[in-house]
Write a protein that holds these residues in place. Sequence first.
Motif, PDB file in Angstrom:
ATOM      1  N   HIS A  87       0.857  -1.192   0.000  1.00 12.04           N
ATOM      2  CA  HIS A  87       0.000   0.000   0.000  1.00 12.04           C
ATOM      3  C   HIS A  87       0.888   1.235   0.000  1.00 12.04           C
ATOM      4  O   HIS A  87       2.109   1.109  -0.022  1.00 12.04           O
ATOM      5  CB  HIS A  87      -0.994  -0.011   1.161  1.00 12.04           C
ATOM      6  N   HIS A  89       1.492   3.777   2.157  1.00  7.25           N
ATOM      7  CA  HIS A  89       2.027   4.446   3.352  1.00  7.25           C
ATOM      8  C   HIS A  89       3.558   4.546   3.330  1.00  7.25           C
ATOM      9  O   HIS A  89       4.249   3.654   2.837  1.00  7.25           O
ATOM     10  CB  HIS A  89       1.560   3.724   4.620  1.00  7.25           C
ATOM     11  N   GLN A  92       6.013   1.855   4.168  1.00  9.35           N
ATOM     12  CA  GLN A  92       6.139   0.735   3.230  1.00  9.35           C
ATOM     13  C   GLN A  92       6.767   1.172   1.896  1.00  9.35           C
ATOM     14  O   GLN A  92       7.247   0.335   1.144  1.00  9.35           O
ATOM     15  CB  GLN A  92       4.773   0.105   2.927  1.00  9.35           C
ATOM     16  N   HIS A 164      -7.316  -1.551   4.618  1.00  9.88           N
ATOM     17  CA  HIS A 164      -6.508  -0.655   5.470  1.00  9.88           C
ATOM     18  C   HIS A 164      -6.374   0.694   4.754  1.00  9.88           C
ATOM     19  O   HIS A 164      -6.368   1.748   5.375  1.00  9.88           O
ATOM     20  CB  HIS A 164      -5.151  -1.341   5.698  1.00  9.88           C
ATOM     21  N   ASP A 183      -0.492  -4.198   5.987  1.00  9.97           N
ATOM     22  CA  ASP A 183      -1.179  -3.800   7.224  1.00  9.97           C
ATOM     23  C   ASP A 183      -2.599  -4.345   7.314  1.00  9.97           C
ATOM     24  O   ASP A 183      -3.372  -3.900   8.170  1.00  9.97           O
ATOM     25  CB  ASP A 183      -1.207  -2.270   7.327  1.00  9.97           C
TER      26      ASP A 183
END
Length: 300
Positions: A87, A89, A92, A164, A183
């Motif tokens: 994803h 974020h 990451q 998420h 996540d």
Amino acid sequence: MKQDRRTFLKASVGGIVGLSAFPLLAASAPAVTLGDRIRVMPGLPGNVVVLKGADGLVLVDSGSAEHAPALMKSLAGERVRTLINTHYHADQTGGNALFGKAGAEIRAHAITKQWLAADYWSPSQDRWIKAPPKEAVPTVSFRDHGAMTSGSEHIDYGYLLEAHTRGDAYVYFRDSNVLAVGDVASPLRDPVHDWFAGGWIGGRVDAMDELLKLANADTRIVPAYGAVMTRAQLQAERDLMSKLFDKTSQLTAKGHSAKDMLDAGALKDVDRTFQDPYRFLYDVAKGLQAHYTNFAGNVV
Ligand SMILES: [Zn+2]
């Protein structure tokens, strides 16, 4: 894909040999080897999965910008052929630019690509987040799923709708039976619902059901943070989240806020300790409000 005990022991021994071949990070948490070609690098600040293929490395996530140089150093000059993001974020994807500039092909869900390609407002940080350099943006994106091979390892990856964020993906190393879930599973930290990006507790439960379909009793499941999980542990977390979905969606349908939910004991009678119960419920409530028509149509 099933492993018998003998195969597993053999894989474990291979793992120990593999450990000495892979330099550890300076951080105290050691890498965990899963079979003879996959290791999990923790503390970056989350987990990064590294597959050693015949034609270079395949990474799942790239750590934060702060930790990425240590990650790259630990790879001891081995080329990262492909990097798959679970994803958008920053913990990451913070290393995307470093690996992208070094020639890695980056893959991600189409919506994760969109998040990484432009500036965006972060309500939790109350500021604009600048888009990273173009080398950090995925060049291969998918809507539903995709696949690739690296040496003899078959790798499937696919979309986990609205769990998420709205761009979550799993990465399944079929031959090693290792499933990276980002996540979407959160055994260590309070589960986070990035409602501003489309994540919500209903999506999380559905996504965990998808993951349970992929896994078998021997699958090693790698969350973004925390220890490698078994399918039974994932099932337990899914059941807990499903119970919380039932409670919190009913309270939301009655018009209750996160504070009302906390006061009503929404987190009581569940087998989990939350580090920040109000923050968890706030994000759950905002996500439920954003998806109100998905669950409250015949409740009110
Ligand atoms: Zn995240």
